[in-house]
Write a protein that holds these residues in place. Sequence first.
Motif, PDB file in Angstrom:
ATOM      1  N   GLY B 180      77.823  52.316   9.939  1.00  0.00           N
ATOM      2  CA  GLY B 180      77.314  53.258   8.942  1.00  0.00           C
ATOM      3  C   GLY B 180      78.015  53.203   7.607  1.00  0.00           C
ATOM      4  N   LYS B 181      78.954  52.282   7.457  1.00  0.00           N
ATOM      5  CA  LYS B 181      79.710  52.241   6.198  1.00  0.00           C
ATOM      6  C   LYS B 181      79.053  51.370   5.133  1.00  0.00           C
ATOM      7  CE  LYS B 181      84.246  53.158   8.176  1.00  0.00           C
ATOM      8  NZ  LYS B 181      84.910  52.369   9.229  1.00  0.00           N
ATOM      9  N   VAL B 182      78.306  50.386   5.605  1.00  0.00           N
ATOM     10  CA  VAL B 182      77.713  49.440   4.651  1.00  0.00           C
ATOM     11  C   VAL B 182      76.199  49.596   4.643  1.00  0.00           C
ATOM     12  CG1 VAL B 182      77.379  46.998   4.093  1.00  0.00           C
ATOM     13  CG2 VAL B 182      79.606  47.799   4.938  1.00  0.00           C
ATOM     14  N   LEU B 183      75.658  49.775   3.443  1.00  0.00           N
ATOM     15  CA  LEU B 183      74.209  49.836   3.275  1.00  0.00           C
ATOM     16  C   LEU B 183      73.766  48.531   2.634  1.00  0.00           C
ATOM     17  CD1 LEU B 183      71.386  51.117   2.928  1.00  0.00           C
ATOM     18  CD2 LEU B 183      72.249  52.195   0.837  1.00  0.00           C
ATOM     19  N   ARG B 184      72.846  47.839   3.307  1.00  0.00           N
ATOM     20  CA  ARG B 184      72.323  46.603   2.707  1.00  0.00           C
ATOM     21  C   ARG B 184      70.842  46.779   2.418  1.00  0.00           C
ATOM     22  NH1 ARG B 184      71.727  41.847   6.547  1.00  0.00           N
ATOM     23  NH2 ARG B 184      69.612  41.468   5.882  1.00  0.00           N
ATOM     24  N   LEU B 185      70.437  46.398   1.216  1.00  0.00           N
ATOM     25  CA  LEU B 185      69.037  46.504   0.828  1.00  0.00           C
ATOM     26  C   LEU B 185      68.525  45.115   0.479  1.00  0.00           C
ATOM     27  CD1 LEU B 185      69.335  49.626  -1.479  1.00  0.00           C
ATOM     28  CD2 LEU B 185      68.304  49.545   0.782  1.00  0.00           C
ATOM     29  N   ASP B 186      67.495  44.676   1.171  1.00  0.00           N
ATOM     30  CA  ASP B 186      66.896  43.365   0.894  1.00  0.00           C
ATOM     31  C   ASP B 186      65.631  43.543   0.063  1.00  0.00           C
ATOM     32  OD1 ASP B 186      68.921  42.459   2.467  1.00  0.00           O
ATOM     33  OD2 ASP B 186      67.661  41.279   3.814  1.00  0.00           O
ATOM     34  N   PHE B 187      65.705  43.062  -1.161  1.00  0.00           N
ATOM     35  CA  PHE B 187      64.563  43.170  -2.079  1.00  0.00           C
ATOM     36  C   PHE B 187      63.827  41.839  -2.186  1.00  0.00           C
ATOM     37  CE2 PHE B 187      67.635  46.243  -3.702  1.00  0.00           C
ATOM     38  CZ  PHE B 187      66.853  47.345  -3.978  1.00  0.00           C
ATOM     39  N   PRO B 188      62.546  41.878  -2.534  1.00  0.00           N
ATOM     40  CA  PRO B 188      61.891  40.619  -2.918  1.00  0.00           C
ATOM     41  C   PRO B 188      62.527  40.117  -4.215  1.00  0.00           C
ATOM     42  CG  PRO B 188      60.295  42.421  -2.648  1.00  0.00           C
ATOM     43  CD  PRO B 188      61.654  43.039  -2.627  1.00  0.00           C
ATOM     44  N   PHE B 189      62.634  38.795  -4.358  1.00  0.00           N
ATOM     45  CA  PHE B 189      63.294  38.213  -5.526  1.00  0.00           C
ATOM     46  C   PHE B 189      62.709  38.718  -6.849  1.00  0.00           C
ATOM     47  CE2 PHE B 189      63.595  34.919  -8.816  1.00  0.00           C
ATOM     48  CZ  PHE B 189      64.970  34.849  -8.939  1.00  0.00           C
ATOM     49  N   GLU B 190      61.401  38.923  -6.888  1.00  0.00           N
ATOM     50  CA  GLU B 190      60.724  39.289  -8.138  1.00  0.00           C
ATOM     51  C   GLU B 190      61.269  40.587  -8.741  1.00  0.00           C
ATOM     52  OE1 GLU B 190      59.312  37.038  -5.462  1.00  0.00           O
ATOM     53  OE2 GLU B 190      58.585  39.072  -5.109  1.00  0.00           O
ATOM     54  N   VAL B 191      61.855  41.410  -7.907  1.00  0.00           N
ATOM     55  CA  VAL B 191      62.376  42.692  -8.414  1.00  0.00           C
ATOM     56  C   VAL B 191      63.421  42.461  -9.508  1.00  0.00           C
ATOM     57  CG1 VAL B 191      63.643  44.787  -7.729  1.00  0.00           C
ATOM     58  CG2 VAL B 191      61.832  43.894  -6.279  1.00  0.00           C
ATOM     59  N   LEU B 192      64.066  41.293  -9.464  1.00  0.00           N
ATOM     60  CA  LEU B 192      65.070  40.980 -10.500  1.00  0.00           C
ATOM     61  C   LEU B 192      64.459  40.896 -11.893  1.00  0.00           C
ATOM     62  CD1 LEU B 192      67.416  38.333  -8.849  1.00  0.00           C
ATOM     63  CD2 LEU B 192      68.039  40.604  -9.632  1.00  0.00           C
ATOM     64  N   ASN B 193      63.145  40.785 -11.961  1.00  0.00           N
ATOM     65  CA  ASN B 193      62.503  40.720 -13.277  1.00  0.00           C
ATOM     66  C   ASN B 193      62.263  42.093 -13.900  1.00  0.00           C
ATOM     67  OD1 ASN B 193      62.233  37.873 -13.519  1.00  0.00           O
ATOM     68  ND2 ASN B 193      60.629  37.964 -11.956  1.00  0.00           N
ATOM     69  N   LEU B 194      62.510  43.130 -13.125  1.00  0.00           N
ATOM     70  CA  LEU B 194      62.287  44.483 -13.612  1.00  0.00           C
ATOM     71  C   LEU B 194      63.274  44.811 -14.731  1.00  0.00           C
ATOM     72  CD1 LEU B 194      60.319  46.532 -12.119  1.00  0.00           C
ATOM     73  CD2 LEU B 194      62.400  47.714 -11.464  1.00  0.00           C
ATOM     74  N   SER B 195      62.751  45.282 -15.858  1.00  0.00           N
ATOM     75  CA  SER B 195      63.682  45.653 -16.916  1.00  0.00           C
ATOM     76  C   SER B 195      64.380  46.954 -16.528  1.00  0.00           C
ATOM     77  CB  SER B 195      62.947  45.799 -18.251  1.00  0.00           C
ATOM     78  OG  SER B 195      61.950  46.765 -18.144  1.00  0.00           O
ATOM     79  N   ASN B 196      65.601  47.100 -16.951  1.00  0.00           N
ATOM     80  CA  ASN B 196      66.428  48.271 -16.635  1.00  0.00           C
ATOM     81  C   ASN B 196      66.746  48.418 -15.148  1.00  0.00           C
ATOM     82  OD1 ASN B 196      66.346  48.992 -19.336  1.00  0.00           O
ATOM     83  ND2 ASN B 196      64.461  50.139 -19.036  1.00  0.00           N
ATOM     84  N   LEU B 197      66.618  47.317 -14.390  1.00  0.00           N
ATOM     85  CA  LEU B 197      66.909  47.391 -12.953  1.00  0.00           C
ATOM     86  C   LEU B 197      68.325  47.918 -12.704  1.00  0.00           C
ATOM     87  CD1 LEU B 197      66.047  46.757 -10.032  1.00  0.00           C
ATOM     88  CD2 LEU B 197      67.062  44.493 -10.326  1.00  0.00           C
TER      89      LEU B 197
END
Lengths: 258, 258
Positions: B180-197
């Motif tokens: 419960g100490k580590v939270l991992r979030l797997d995003f689709p690569f395209e999310v990196l194109n979001l401005s202000n991410l």
Amino acid sequence: MPIEKGDFVLLDYTLRIKEENKVIDTTIREIAEKHEIKKERFEPRLVILGEGNIPKGLEDELIGMEEGSKKMIEVSPEKGFGKRDPKLVKVYSARLLANKGIIPRVGMEVEIEGKRGLVLSVGGGRVIVDLNHPLAGKTLIYEVKIVKVIKGINEKVKALLKRRLGDISDKTKVFIENEGKVLRLDFPFEVLNLSNLGQFLSLFLKDINKYLPNISVVRFVFEHVLKKSTEEGKEIKTEKGAIAKAEAQHQPTGGDNP
Amino acid sequence: MPIEKGDFVLLDYTLRIKEENKVIDTTIREIAEKHEIKKERFEPRLVILGEGNIPKGLEDELIGMEEGSKKMIEVSPEKGFGKRDPKLVKVYSARLLANKGIIPRVGMEVEIEGKRGLVLSVGGGRVIVDLNHPLAGKTLIYEVKIVKVIKGINEKVKALLKRRLGDISDKTKVFIENEGKVLRLDFPFEVLNLSNLGQFLSLFLKDINKYLPNISVVRFVFEHVLKKSTEEGKEIKTEKGAIAKAEAQHQPTGGDNP
């Protein structure tokens, strides 16, 4: 071992135009200062042999050199930036340029028809612009030194990353996993604030695909360690206070309520 | 189980101003259409009890409700958006506003002194602006339904992510690791194109820090699978061709050579 096609090389170079005996580019700070060349960074440049990112006449001569060796290379226009094309010296009406917001003066660089050009003369409502590449028709002399031949896959990854993201690559950890199939890159969280990050990383992915074809999956990891110690509790509390407003503004549902 | 402070709740609501019997906000599409309320999305809203993101009068009454239950809640101005402050109705010279690029008309929303205000009257070179919150002095009636009480940590993470990144959260995989100490979030690569991410994820991190204090490390992962099959070889080749130019433009060393 002599350099061959496909090798990653760090290259120091100084470029001079033979006809004018004028130094116009270099990777070495002292030489740049002497010749008043301004650049953001001075460091050997990554060259991937066969990539076609440098003039053919230069690339051809690098092949067969060894790490640490130096050479003076003369590149003819044909194997450099091409011959000058007289048809690319064009006449425009001053009014047409004015309509595009350009008030031309001699020696000025302008952009026309998607190309960069140099204003050669202005007068009688006519403007003569040279759309040839500035180095077209010039014989180039490169003084080069093979600073390093990059061999390891981790170092190759770092070098490819550096040319997309600059110094950020120094703070990035590279891991090759799953028998070389998975590349994992651990970035500092702040890198996510970089504008156009997705675009730069897409270019990086194309490089990986091209030059390190064994890698089939690339994983970009951005880790953030949340501060938990009591000492920092106060600081976090203040941050939270500031966030209350930001939250209200960023509500995707918008509006003022409920 | 009755709702208590700290609970994550998905809330459907319809808000009406008592004095005017006018519906001004809702999470329900049919009601919105009937009252011509425009919104980007219609779905229950995440409310974290005690967060202070909704009026106190509403929050107080939600506590003790149960999943699935409905209620009509009347909120006085004191426990809503405050009383009207007559001092916040201000007179400005039309010239001063004109200097700021504002040509005021009655009923127009303007921004002055960092606050949003409503133009009440224009005339004789004078403009009267009401800087009170539009809901100040109003008695509010909320019809609410507790759609869901979110219990699991994975679901809480998803809900927090959704209010920062919207629908992207649906394509994100949530993993809780290391007891419960580590939270991992797997995003689709395209999310990196979001401005202000980076900005949105920073806000998300502050939420995690505040509401899920057991988590001490958050890892954002963006994975890209490179296409390798022979069939797609052609496509990739074309992409590479297009990249040659982009590369030249993105060279950090800039310039046209060596």
